[in-house]
Scaffold this motif. Structure first.
Motif, PDB file in Angstrom:
ATOM      1  N   LEU A  19       0.779  -1.250  -0.052  1.00 26.43           N
ATOM      2  CA  LEU A  19      -0.041  -0.100   0.016  1.00 26.43           C
ATOM      3  C   LEU A  19       0.986   1.297  -0.055  1.00 26.43           C
ATOM      4  CD1 LEU A  19      -3.015  -0.890   2.261  1.00 26.43           C
ATOM      5  CD2 LEU A  19      -2.949  -0.342  -0.028  1.00 26.43           C
ATOM      6  N   ASP A  20       1.849   1.196   0.718  1.00 28.43           N
ATOM      7  CA  ASP A  20       2.978   2.236   0.812  1.00 28.43           C
ATOM      8  C   ASP A  20       3.393   2.612  -0.737  1.00 28.43           C
ATOM      9  OD1 ASP A  20       2.779   2.613   3.278  1.00 28.43           O
ATOM     10  OD2 ASP A  20       4.782   1.727   4.029  1.00 28.43           O
ATOM     11  N   ILE A  21       3.920   1.629  -1.458  1.00 33.10           N
ATOM     12  CA  ILE A  21       4.472   1.882  -2.732  1.00 33.10           C
ATOM     13  C   ILE A  21       3.271   2.338  -3.691  1.00 33.10           C
ATOM     14  CG2 ILE A  21       5.771   1.107  -4.551  1.00 33.10           C
ATOM     15  CD1 ILE A  21       6.744  -1.388  -2.969  1.00 33.10           C
ATOM     16  N   ALA A  22       2.034   1.897  -3.543  1.00 33.19           N
ATOM     17  CA  ALA A  22       0.996   2.070  -4.429  1.00 33.19           C
ATOM     18  C   ALA A  22       0.586   3.380  -4.109  1.00 33.19           C
ATOM     19  CB  ALA A  22      -0.179   1.078  -4.070  1.00 33.19           C
ATOM     20  N   ASN A  23       0.523   4.028  -3.100  1.00 31.66           N
ATOM     21  CA  ASN A  23       0.026   5.335  -2.736  1.00 31.66           C
ATOM     22  C   ASN A  23       0.835   6.368  -3.114  1.00 31.66           C
ATOM     23  OD1 ASN A  23      -2.847   4.786  -2.130  1.00 31.66           O
ATOM     24  ND2 ASN A  23      -2.203   3.982  -0.115  1.00 31.66           N
ATOM     25  N   LEU A  24       2.318   6.096  -2.918  1.00 30.35           N
ATOM     26  CA  LEU A  24       3.282   7.023  -3.232  1.00 30.35           C
ATOM     27  C   LEU A  24       3.430   6.966  -4.757  1.00 30.35           C
ATOM     28  CD1 LEU A  24       6.180   6.074  -0.780  1.00 30.35           C
ATOM     29  CD2 LEU A  24       4.969   8.264  -0.887  1.00 30.35           C
ATOM     30  N   THR A  25       3.103   6.050  -5.356  1.00 28.51           N
ATOM     31  CA  THR A  25       2.971   6.019  -6.845  1.00 28.51           C
ATOM     32  C   THR A  25       1.742   6.821  -7.644  1.00 28.51           C
ATOM     33  OG1 THR A  25       3.954   3.665  -6.915  1.00 28.51           O
ATOM     34  CG2 THR A  25       2.871   4.432  -8.980  1.00 28.51           C
ATOM     35  N   SER A  26       0.566   6.590  -6.729  1.00 29.66           N
ATOM     36  CA  SER A  26      -0.634   7.178  -6.824  1.00 29.66           C
ATOM     37  C   SER A  26      -0.432   8.649  -6.722  1.00 29.66           C
ATOM     38  CB  SER A  26      -1.808   6.861  -5.995  1.00 29.66           C
ATOM     39  OG  SER A  26      -2.858   6.760  -6.674  1.00 29.66           O
ATOM     40  N   GLU A  27       0.432   9.138  -5.738  1.00 32.46           N
ATOM     41  CA  GLU A  27       0.311  10.419  -5.611  1.00 32.46           C
ATOM     42  C   GLU A  27       1.207  11.023  -6.597  1.00 32.46           C
ATOM     43  OE1 GLU A  27       3.052  12.555  -1.865  1.00 32.46           O
ATOM     44  OE2 GLU A  27       1.544  11.108  -1.253  1.00 32.46           O
ATOM     45  N   ARG A  28       2.355  10.288  -6.931  1.00 31.02           N
ATOM     46  CA  ARG A  28       3.154  11.128  -8.143  1.00 31.02           C
ATOM     47  C   ARG A  28       2.305  11.077  -9.442  1.00 31.02           C
ATOM     48  NH1 ARG A  28       7.657   8.208 -11.267  1.00 31.02           N
ATOM     49  NH2 ARG A  28       9.413   9.894 -11.149  1.00 31.02           N
ATOM     50  N   ILE A  29       1.398  10.454  -9.639  1.00 29.94           N
ATOM     51  CA  ILE A  29       0.725  10.493 -11.057  1.00 29.94           C
ATOM     52  C   ILE A  29      -0.607  10.879 -10.716  1.00 29.94           C
ATOM     53  CG2 ILE A  29       1.935   8.244 -11.847  1.00 29.94           C
ATOM     54  CD1 ILE A  29      -0.797   6.881 -11.426  1.00 29.94           C
ATOM     55  N   GLY A  30      -0.835  11.746  -9.515  1.00 29.26           N
ATOM     56  CA  GLY A  30      -2.013  12.522  -9.506  1.00 29.26           C
ATOM     57  C   GLY A  30      -3.273  11.529  -9.138  1.00 29.26           C
ATOM     58  N   GLY A  31      -3.197  10.404  -8.737  1.00 31.43           N
ATOM     59  CA  GLY A  31      -4.492   9.600  -8.861  1.00 31.43           C
ATOM     60  C   GLY A  31      -5.092   9.600  -7.316  1.00 31.43           C
ATOM     61  N   SER A  32      -6.049   8.627  -7.219  1.00 32.01           N
ATOM     62  CA  SER A  32      -6.502   8.679  -5.947  1.00 32.01           C
ATOM     63  C   SER A  32      -6.052   7.335  -4.877  1.00 32.01           C
ATOM     64  CB  SER A  32      -8.185   8.572  -5.816  1.00 32.01           C
ATOM     65  OG  SER A  32      -8.433   7.631  -6.679  1.00 32.01           O
ATOM     66  N   LEU A  33      -6.673   7.367  -3.665  1.00 31.77           N
ATOM     67  CA  LEU A  33      -5.838   6.431  -2.766  1.00 31.77           C
ATOM     68  C   LEU A  33      -6.204   5.011  -2.995  1.00 31.77           C
ATOM     69  CD1 LEU A  33      -6.486   7.407   0.934  1.00 31.77           C
ATOM     70  CD2 LEU A  33      -4.362   7.060  -0.369  1.00 31.77           C
ATOM     71  N   VAL A  34      -5.172   4.102  -3.098  1.00 31.85           N
ATOM     72  CA  VAL A  34      -5.314   2.821  -3.159  1.00 31.85           C
ATOM     73  C   VAL A  34      -6.022   2.372  -1.776  1.00 31.85           C
ATOM     74  CG1 VAL A  34      -4.524   0.501  -3.848  1.00 31.85           C
ATOM     75  CG2 VAL A  34      -3.668   2.682  -5.072  1.00 31.85           C
ATOM     76  N   GLN A  35      -7.087   1.400  -1.980  1.00 33.89           N
ATOM     77  CA  GLN A  35      -7.691   0.911  -0.730  1.00 33.89           C
ATOM     78  C   GLN A  35      -7.308  -0.269  -0.403  1.00 33.89           C
ATOM     79  OE1 GLN A  35      -9.499   3.063   0.798  1.00 33.89           O
ATOM     80  NE2 GLN A  35      -9.781   4.502  -0.614  1.00 33.89           N
ATOM     81  N   GLU A  36      -7.084  -0.821   0.793  1.00 27.24           N
ATOM     82  CA  GLU A  36      -6.725  -2.216   1.326  1.00 27.24           C
ATOM     83  C   GLU A  36      -7.551  -3.312   0.567  1.00 27.24           C
ATOM     84  OE1 GLU A  36      -6.307  -2.373   5.485  1.00 27.24           O
ATOM     85  OE2 GLU A  36      -6.465  -4.497   5.544  1.00 27.24           O
ATOM     86  N   GLU A  37      -9.127  -3.158   0.341  1.00 26.24           N
ATOM     87  CA  GLU A  37      -9.573  -4.180  -0.339  1.00 26.24           C
ATOM     88  C   GLU A  37      -9.496  -4.449  -1.511  1.00 26.24           C
ATOM     89  OE1 GLU A  37     -10.763  -1.483   1.344  1.00 26.24           O
ATOM     90  OE2 GLU A  37     -12.602  -0.645   0.170  1.00 26.24           O
ATOM     91  N   ASP A  38      -8.730  -3.399  -2.108  1.00 20.94           N
ATOM     92  CA  ASP A  38      -8.254  -3.728  -3.777  1.00 20.94           C
ATOM     93  C   ASP A  38      -7.127  -4.477  -3.984  1.00 20.94           C
ATOM     94  OD1 ASP A  38     -10.208  -1.734  -4.503  1.00 20.94           O
ATOM     95  OD2 ASP A  38      -8.803  -0.242  -4.431  1.00 20.94           O
ATOM     96  N   VAL A  39      -6.246  -4.681  -2.795  1.00 21.96           N
ATOM     97  CA  VAL A  39      -5.167  -5.706  -2.878  1.00 21.96           C
ATOM     98  C   VAL A  39      -5.622  -6.955  -2.743  1.00 21.96           C
ATOM     99  CG1 VAL A  39      -2.991  -6.213  -1.644  1.00 21.96           C
ATOM    100  CG2 VAL A  39      -3.968  -3.649  -1.586  1.00 21.96           C
ATOM    101  N   ARG A  40      -5.467  -7.891  -3.847  1.00 19.38           N
ATOM    102  CA  ARG A  40      -5.769  -9.204  -3.962  1.00 19.38           C
ATOM    103  C   ARG A  40      -4.481 -10.167  -4.109  1.00 19.38           C
ATOM    104  NH1 ARG A  40     -11.453  -9.479  -5.297  1.00 19.38           N
ATOM    105  NH2 ARG A  40     -10.959 -11.485  -6.233  1.00 19.38           N
ATOM    106  N   VAL A  41      -4.096 -10.818  -3.189  1.00 17.58           N
ATOM    107  CA  VAL A  41      -2.899 -11.771  -3.460  1.00 17.58           C
ATOM    108  C   VAL A  41      -3.124 -13.068  -3.158  1.00 17.58           C
ATOM    109  CG1 VAL A  41      -0.545 -11.975  -2.991  1.00 17.58           C
ATOM    110  CG2 VAL A  41      -1.640  -9.634  -2.898  1.00 17.58           C
ATOM    111  N   GLU A  42      -2.791 -14.064  -3.913  1.00 16.01           N
ATOM    112  CA  GLU A  42      -3.184 -15.337  -3.386  1.00 16.01           C
ATOM    113  C   GLU A  42      -1.639 -16.136  -3.037  1.00 16.01           C
ATOM    114  OE1 GLU A  42      -5.845 -17.786  -3.800  1.00 16.01           O
ATOM    115  OE2 GLU A  42      -4.029 -18.782  -2.692  1.00 16.01           O
TER     116      GLU A  42
END
Ligand SMILES: Cc1ncc(COP(=O)(O)O)c(C=O)c1O
Length: 339
Positions: free
Chosen positions: A238-261
């Motif tokens: 989530l840290d990397i995703a949200n720093l990336t999101s901030e860098r490109i002007g996007g919105s927050l990535v939510q915990e429930e969007d993280v799907r990993v098997e």
């Protein structure tokens, strides 16, 4: 939709990678009369730089940043058979930079080929300086030592994290999320899920940042080949995703969007599994496509298991993101048998 155009970037590949159907794999998965979703593959193994793979994309941004900061040398780290290290060596060569690779003997895989062939051989050919380290070496101390040595000889080093996985590198996979959406639109299809291998987390973080930028789109299904549990990766991802999101002007990535098997990791990073061997052989023998033993083989095993277990609706459309790694096959020659 596009990413901001003011992010430092160098060009290491041309154009977009193909999005192709996998009709014969689909047919094989339907052989006992079951339904199967539509299957596509995004060919990021064809990024074109010294064997290709997902790191080429990340390195376009990382080397762009390094050059902007006046670096003439890059340092990175990974396992002995790191695809990221090999791609970094190639990108550095192409851009006229020196490359230092700190490679750890972290994988307890006993085959002489593992410690001589595959990516390691290519690192040497690409002219990188390899600093081979025991599994329990003090990574921070080794980094400092190599950095100091470069500085002492007049160089300006730039540190690229393991797997190129920070907001700078992951920006590339936000771009890939948009690219897949554009290609799907042009092909007249709607993608429901993107399956991919999850190692140092930057690919998934970037895809999720791309998804947050477009406010929806395909679910991103990571198959872990390194971290064993959700708790062991969620915060960092989530840290990397949200720093990336901030860098490109996007919105927050939510915990429930993280799907990993996690069911396809087997005995750990770099350790072969039966599912990986079957998936590599099945895709090779139906589509003429080469996956790899550490990442995409396990990720494909995960996607196939999800289909066969009925976890995917039969009307869905899946994209498997081929993130490269084929040179790693040569480090595991004894896993694959003739038909
Ligand atoms: C071939 C291949 N696929 C997938 C990955 C995983 O990408 P990430 O490290 O961004 O999770 C890697 C990372 O090293 C890789 O080399």
């Amino acid at each position: 939709m596009q990413l901001p155009d003011n992010l430092p970037h160098v060009s290491l590949m041309e154009g977009v990678t193909p999005l192709q159907e996998m009709p014969r794999l689909r047919e094989a998965l339907m052989s006992d009369g079951r339904a199967c979703p539509q299957l596509y593959i995004k060919r990021d193994d064809l990024t074109g730089l010294a064997g290709g793979g997902n790191k080429t994309r990340k390195l376009e941004y990382l080397i762009g940043d390094a050059l902007q900061k006046g670096a003439d040398t890059v340092i990175t780290a990974g396992a002995l058979q790191s695809n990221h290290a090999r791609q970094t060596a190639a990108a550095a060569a192409k851009m006229g930079l020196a490359a230092h690779l700190i490679l750890f003997e972290t994988v307890p895989y006993e085959d002489p080929a593992y410690s001589t062939s595959g990516n390691l051989l290519l690192d040497r050919i690409l002219g990188a300086e390899v600093h081979r380290q025991a599994k329990d070496a003090d990574a921070r101390a080794v980094f400092e030592e190599v950095t100091e040595k470069i500085r002492a000889s007049g160089g300006t080093p730039y540190l690229i994290p393991v797997g190129g996985s920070n907001a700078v590198g992951s920006t590339a996979y936000a771009q890939v999320f948009l690219e897949i959406q554009d290609q799907a639109k042009a092909a007249g299809i709607t993608v429901d899920r993107i399956f991919h291998a999850n190692g140092s987390l930057g690919t998934q973080a970037g895809l999720l940042a791309g998804r947050a930028l477009t406010n929806g789109g395909p679910k991103v299904e990571g198959i872990s080949v390194s971290k064993p549990t959700r708790e062991s990766l969620l915060g960092e991802l989530l840290d990397i995703a949200n720093l990336t999101s901030e860098r490109i002007g996007g919105s927050l990535v939510q915990e429930e969007d993280v799907r990993v098997e996690f069911r396809h990791l087997g005995d750990g990073y770099g350790m072969p599994t039966e599912g990986m061997v079957s998936a590599v052989e099945l895709v090779a023998r139906t589509e003429g496509l080469l996956l790899d033993p550490v990442y995409t083989g396990k990720a494909m095993a995960g996607m196939i298991a999800a289909i066969l277990n009925g976890e995917i609706g039969e009307t869905e459309t899946l994209v498997f993101l081929h993130t490269g790694g084929m040179p790693g096959l040569f480090a595991y020659p004894n896993e694959f048998k003739s038909k």
